[in-house]
Design a protein around this motif. Structure first.
Motif, PDB file in Angstrom:
ATOM      1  N   ILE A  76       0.840  -1.202   0.000  1.00  0.00           N
ATOM      2  CA  ILE A  76       0.000   0.000   0.000  1.00  0.00           C
ATOM      3  C   ILE A  76       0.876   1.253   0.000  1.00  0.00           C
ATOM      4  N   MET A  77       1.967   1.216   0.762  1.00  0.00           N
ATOM      5  CA  MET A  77       2.877   2.353   0.798  1.00  0.00           C
ATOM      6  C   MET A  77       3.461   2.628  -0.582  1.00  0.00           C
ATOM      7  N   THR A  78       3.813   1.587  -1.313  1.00  0.00           N
ATOM      8  CA  THR A  78       4.351   1.751  -2.667  1.00  0.00           C
ATOM      9  C   THR A  78       3.339   2.406  -3.589  1.00  0.00           C
ATOM     10  N   GLN A  79       2.076   2.002  -3.463  1.00  0.00           N
ATOM     11  CA  GLN A  79       1.028   2.589  -4.296  1.00  0.00           C
ATOM     12  C   GLN A  79       0.830   4.070  -3.960  1.00  0.00           C
ATOM     13  N   TYR A  80       0.821   4.395  -2.681  1.00  0.00           N
ATOM     14  CA  TYR A  80       0.675   5.809  -2.293  1.00  0.00           C
ATOM     15  C   TYR A  80       1.862   6.633  -2.783  1.00  0.00           C
ATOM     16  N   ARG A  81       3.048   6.053  -2.704  1.00  0.00           N
ATOM     17  CA  ARG A  81       4.236   6.777  -3.151  1.00  0.00           C
ATOM     18  C   ARG A  81       4.145   7.113  -4.647  1.00  0.00           C
ATOM     19  N   GLY A  82       3.709   6.123  -5.437  1.00  0.00           N
ATOM     20  CA  GLY A  82       3.576   6.352  -6.875  1.00  0.00           C
ATOM     21  C   GLY A  82       2.495   7.372  -7.201  1.00  0.00           C
ATOM     22  N   LEU A  83       1.356   7.308  -6.505  1.00  0.00           N
ATOM     23  CA  LEU A  83       0.273   8.254  -6.766  1.00  0.00           C
ATOM     24  C   LEU A  83       0.646   9.664  -6.322  1.00  0.00           C
ATOM     25  N   ALA A  84       1.351   9.781  -5.202  1.00  0.00           N
ATOM     26  CA  ALA A  84       1.793  11.100  -4.748  1.00  0.00           C
ATOM     27  C   ALA A  84       2.755  11.719  -5.760  1.00  0.00           C
ATOM     28  N   ASP A  85       3.610  10.897  -6.351  1.00  0.00           N
ATOM     29  CA  ASP A  85       4.538  11.394  -7.365  1.00  0.00           C
ATOM     30  C   ASP A  85       3.775  11.897  -8.592  1.00  0.00           C
ATOM     31  N   ARG A  86       2.717  11.184  -8.958  1.00  0.00           N
ATOM     32  CA  ARG A  86       1.906  11.616 -10.104  1.00  0.00           C
ATOM     33  C   ARG A  86       1.208  12.941  -9.806  1.00  0.00           C
ATOM     34  N   VAL A  87       0.714  13.098  -8.578  1.00  0.00           N
ATOM     35  CA  VAL A  87       0.066  14.355  -8.199  1.00  0.00           C
ATOM     36  C   VAL A  87       1.067  15.500  -8.250  1.00  0.00           C
ATOM     37  N   ARG A  88       2.275  15.250  -7.794  1.00  0.00           N
ATOM     38  CA  ARG A  88       3.304  16.288  -7.821  1.00  0.00           C
ATOM     39  C   ARG A  88       3.647  16.688  -9.251  1.00  0.00           C
TER      40      ARG A  88
END
Length: 282
Positions: free
Chosen positions: A75-87
């Motif tokens: 789950i942490m990996t998924q959040y990390r990837g989505l946060a990068d996309r938002v940035r």
């Protein structure tokens, strides 16, 4: 042929680029926002599963530390990837467009709320593990003080403290199994702390991304202003050249008129002199 200003003249060599500029999809950012939001829905459906495993772990219901850590890391990996996309979305040049800004702000808030849900689940799990550590220590050391109980839940010391308490309580027979459970919970606490730190970092990254992109946007705007200034200056110079050319041409015609007038005057004088003298027409 008169020189023409750089802008506003048909066929001016610098008024248009000969190479066609590729058009960006005006809906690209909005589509990306919707895609990230759909992925957030998927991640959030996994949080109840994580909480169920965490409760089973702390209650002895059969879930292992490896299962909890594995799902939490995924789950942490998924959040990390989505946060990068938002940035990346927030860093796009047209992110400030009135058409895009509201949807991007909604996505940013949604991202933070979702991360906060994950943080709350991890914080609750840490609290439950620490409470379990305290109960276990009270079993092996019923006379433990509140300070000793606080030390038990401190990272890095609980295993040694439990081991000493078991030795003092003369419970060597159950020491191995108890210490194994203590070790698992100690490692769980450490993993929770790492996860919470990384989630906090994601929050900071989301907040600082705009600040990091502002100099770039300002630089683009500055370059655009400089280009416009240079273009206007070029137009001024061309306009001056046109005026100068017209003035030079006007002076040329004036000089030619003066020369013609002088020649006519000279011819008139000669004819007048000849008529007076009577030599030419006698």
């Amino acid at each position: 042929m008169e020189m023409q200003p750089l802008t506003g003249a048909p066929g001016a060599p610098y008024s248009q680029s000969s190479t066609p500029v590729p058009q960006r999809d005006p809906n690209a950012l909005l589509n990306e926002c919707r895609e990230v939001s759909r992925n957030l829905d998927i991640v959030e459906t996994r949080l109840p599963e994580l909480q169920r495993l965490q409760k089973n772990f702390t209650s002895g219901g059969g879930a292992s530390a490896q299962q909890v850590d594995g799902l939490s890391a995924d789950i942490m990996t998924q959040y990390r990837g989505l946060a990068d996309r938002v940035r990346r979305i927030k860093g796009q040049p047209d992110a400030g467009n009135p058409r895009n800004r509201p949807q991007i702000d909604v996505l940013d808030r949604r991202m933070k709320r979702s991360i906060n849900q994950f943080q709350q689940a991890e914080s609750q799990f840490r609290k439950e593990v620490q409470e379990q550590q305290r109960r276990q220590y009270m079993i092996v050391n019923p006379s433990a003080t509140e300070q000793e109980l606080d030390e038990v839940t401190a990272a890095g010391t609980d295993v040694q403290i439990f081991q000493q308490a078991l030795m003092n309580a003369d419970r060597r027979g159950q020491a191995q199994s108890t210490l194994r459970n203590v070790q698992q919970r100690h490692e769980a606490i450490q993993q929770i702390e790492r996860t919470l730190m990384e989630l906090q970092q994601l929050f900071q990254d989301l907040d600082t991304m705009i600040v990091e992109q502002e100099p770039m946007v300002q630089n683009i705007e500055t370059k655009a202003e400089e280009t416009n200034t240079h273009l206007e200056a070029g137009n001024v110079h061309v306009a001056k050249a046109v005026v100068s050319a017209r003035a030079a041409r006007k002076k040329k015609w004036i000089c030619l008129g003066i020369v013609v007038a002088i020649i006519i005057i000279v011819i008139a004088i000669i004819f007048a002199y000849g008529a007076t003298a009577g030599h030419w027409f006698g």
